[in-house]
Design an enzyme around this catalytic site. Structure first.
Site, PDB file in Angstrom:
ATOM      1  CB  CYS A 201      -0.937  -0.259   1.392  1.00 41.13           C
ATOM      2  SG  CYS A 201      -2.315  -1.471   1.356  1.00 41.13           S
ATOM      3  CB  ALA A 202       3.818   1.437  -1.874  1.00 44.16           C
ATOM      4  CB  ALA A 203       0.239   5.089  -3.685  1.00 47.11           C
ATOM      5  N   PRO A 204       1.058   7.568  -1.900  1.00 47.71           N
ATOM      6  CG  PRO A 204       1.846   9.425  -2.052  1.00 47.71           C
ATOM      7  CD  PRO A 204       1.740   8.147  -1.134  1.00 47.71           C
ATOM      8  N   GLY A 205       3.925   6.900  -2.280  1.00 43.82           N
ATOM      9  CA  GLY A 205       5.515   6.648  -2.412  1.00 43.82           C
ATOM     10  C   GLY A 205       6.471   7.174  -1.266  1.00 43.82           C
ATOM     11  N   GLY A 206       5.598   8.246  -0.208  1.00 43.23           N
ATOM     12  CA  GLY A 206       6.485   8.998   0.392  1.00 43.23           C
ATOM     13  C   GLY A 206       7.379   8.213   1.553  1.00 43.23           C
TER      14      GLY A 206
ATOM     15  CG  ASP B 104      -0.815   2.129  -3.625  1.00 40.58           C
ATOM     16  OD1 ASP B 104      -1.260   1.995  -2.343  1.00 40.58           O
ATOM     17  OD2 ASP B 104      -2.275   2.009  -4.608  1.00 40.58           O
TER      18      ASP B 104
ATOM     19  CG  ASP C  13      -6.564  -6.949  -3.887  1.00 39.17           C
ATOM     20  OD1 ASP C  13      -5.876  -6.490  -2.528  1.00 39.17           O
ATOM     21  OD2 ASP C  13      -7.333  -6.397  -4.302  1.00 39.17           O
TER      22      ASP C  13
ATOM     23  CB  CYS D  64      -3.354   7.717   8.824  1.00 38.07           C
ATOM     24  SG  CYS D  64      -4.027   7.856   7.697  1.00 38.07           S
TER      25      CYS D  64
END
Length: 433
Positions: free
Chosen positions: A254-259, A277, A303, A375
């Protein structure tokens, strides 16, 4: 100004798309901003975010000012009135300009016959402001949150719910992460100070700085060269808690947006990172962030519930799972969450989180570390999720973080601190099969 670019009517239409049609402001706003100057873009953003932040108060005021709500094809005028009220109460736009431009917005929306109504309502608010505000100050609308979320917060955090709500209603601070591969934090801060801007270092997060006041990234020294990244303080803790090492196989799920992907590579530049992602559009942001920072990672769409499809039988030394969640810890950054999310969503999200954790756990090497992060500030997605996982997985062991219990560390949003976040550290027992 050309009628077609009346900023108040544009804002009203965007707000209607969020509140009545369930569209994310993250989707609706950028497309509209592309056609605007920087100054106009900033005003539309301020109005949209502000109206969505204060929506219950504005609804209550309209209820006092009008006998009947506007419905059907006139509904967009309801949001245009909100735009006018928000400007009069919360912005520095001169009252005469706010009134004139908002009333002109009715013409752009082809509701010329209602200009008089719009003008009358806003002028009545000006005349009766103090009386009107006093009449709504004691209702549930003063918390600016939907009832279902208030109930959940009051139940989960009886001592802290008010401070959480207050923090959610504030404008968010702008946090930066200095790229330690280019500069140490103090060195980059000195360059920032030379450019006339001030920032404050975080005591316990070594690369983090909070800007005294938000600024465009073009004003940040070396942004285009990858010297610094915009990332909230709480989000920065994820890669640090993961403790990535050079040479390791690391999955950022679930990496997006990459921060977090780029932060992992700043800490361990020779790690082999796979960033995955489910959203192909948002994966483009991962690629852009890697490119700006001059980094390499394997990026795949996939997924989290079906890892065999994107990594086969591959196993990883460390996994960072920033799980899909209610985002109730980042409401101050995304106030539309309050009006897009529904009470029933929490159980559905908890089910999705459970399925992803169970699917990806076999891909962690014995002795490996999984950091579970959200979050969210709701226990169903956090502490309860970890407790249930430990019951299902006998080869999983939870490690305490800071002074928090072993089943996880819950952070609340703070005015000059980070967003609301949850972290749990899970180790796969070395003697696992």
């Amino acid at each position: 100004m050309n009628k077609s670019t009346n900023l108040r009517s544009l804002s009203a239409q965007l707000i209607e798309r969020v509140v009545d049609k369930g569209e994310s402001l993250n989707t609706a706003l950028p497309a509209a901003q592309k056609k605007l100057s920087d100054k106009d873009s900033a005003l539309v953003q301020e109005i949209c975010f502000g109206v969505l932040r204060t929506l219950p108060q504005l609804e209550a005021l309209i209820g006092k000012l009008m006998e009947r709500p506007l419905t059907g094809k006139q509904r967009v005028l309801h949001y245009l009135i909100m735009v006018g009220l928000y400007q009069l109460e919360y912005t520095r736009v001169p009252a005469h300009a706010a009134l004139a431009e908002t009333v002109a917005g009715a013409e752009v929306l082809k509701r010329t016959s209602l200009k008089g109504l719009l003008n009358g309502v806003l002028r009545q608010y000006q005349r009766q402001r103090e009386e009107l505000l006093a009449s709504i100050q004691d209702g549930p609308q003063r918390y600016l949150h939907p009832g279902w979320l208030l109930k959940r917060l009051q139940h989960a955090w009886p001592e802290q719910w008010q401070q959480i709500v207050e923090a959610n209603n504030l404008r968010p601070p702008m946090w930066l992460r200095v790229n330690r591969q280019h500069h140490d934090r103090d060195g980059w801060l000195a360059m920032l100070n030379e450019s006339g801007k001030l920032a404050h270092p975080a005591a316990e997060v070594p690369d983090a700085l909070r800007l005294e006041s938000p600024a465009p990234v073009s004003h940040l020294p070396g942004f285009d060269q990858g010297w610094v990244t915009v990332q909230d303080l709480s989000a920065q803790r994820c890669a640090l808690l993961l403790e990535p090492q050079n040479g390791e196989q690391i999955l950022d799920l679930c990496a997006a947006p990459g921060g977090k992907t780029t932060h992992i590579l700043e800490v361990a530049p020779e790690a082999q990172v796979l960033a995955v992602d489910v959203d192909a559009q948002r994966l483009k942001r991962v690629e852009e962030n890697l490119q700006r920072l001059g980094m390499k990672a394997e990026v795949k769409q996939g997924d989290g519930r079906t890892p065999q499809q994107w990594c086969g039988e591959r196993q990883f030394d460390r996994i960072l799972l920033d799980a899909p969640c209610s985002a109730t810890g980042v409401i101050r950054r995304h106030p539309d969450i309050k009006w897009l999310r529904r009470d029933r969503d929490i159980a559905e999200l908890a089910k999705l989180q459970r399925e992803i954790m169970d699917a990806v756990w076999p891909h962690l090497k014995p002795g490996g570390t999984l950091i579970y992060a959200t979050c969210s500030i709701l226990p169903e997605e956090n502490q309860q999720q970890i407790e249930a996982f430990l019951q299902r997985q006998p080869d999983a062991e939870a490690k305490p973080l800071r002074d928090a219990p072993a089943n996880g560390w819950q952070v609340f949003p703070e005015a000059e601190g980070g967003d609301g976040f949850f972290y749990a550290k899970l180790i796969k027992k070395p003697d696992a099969n």
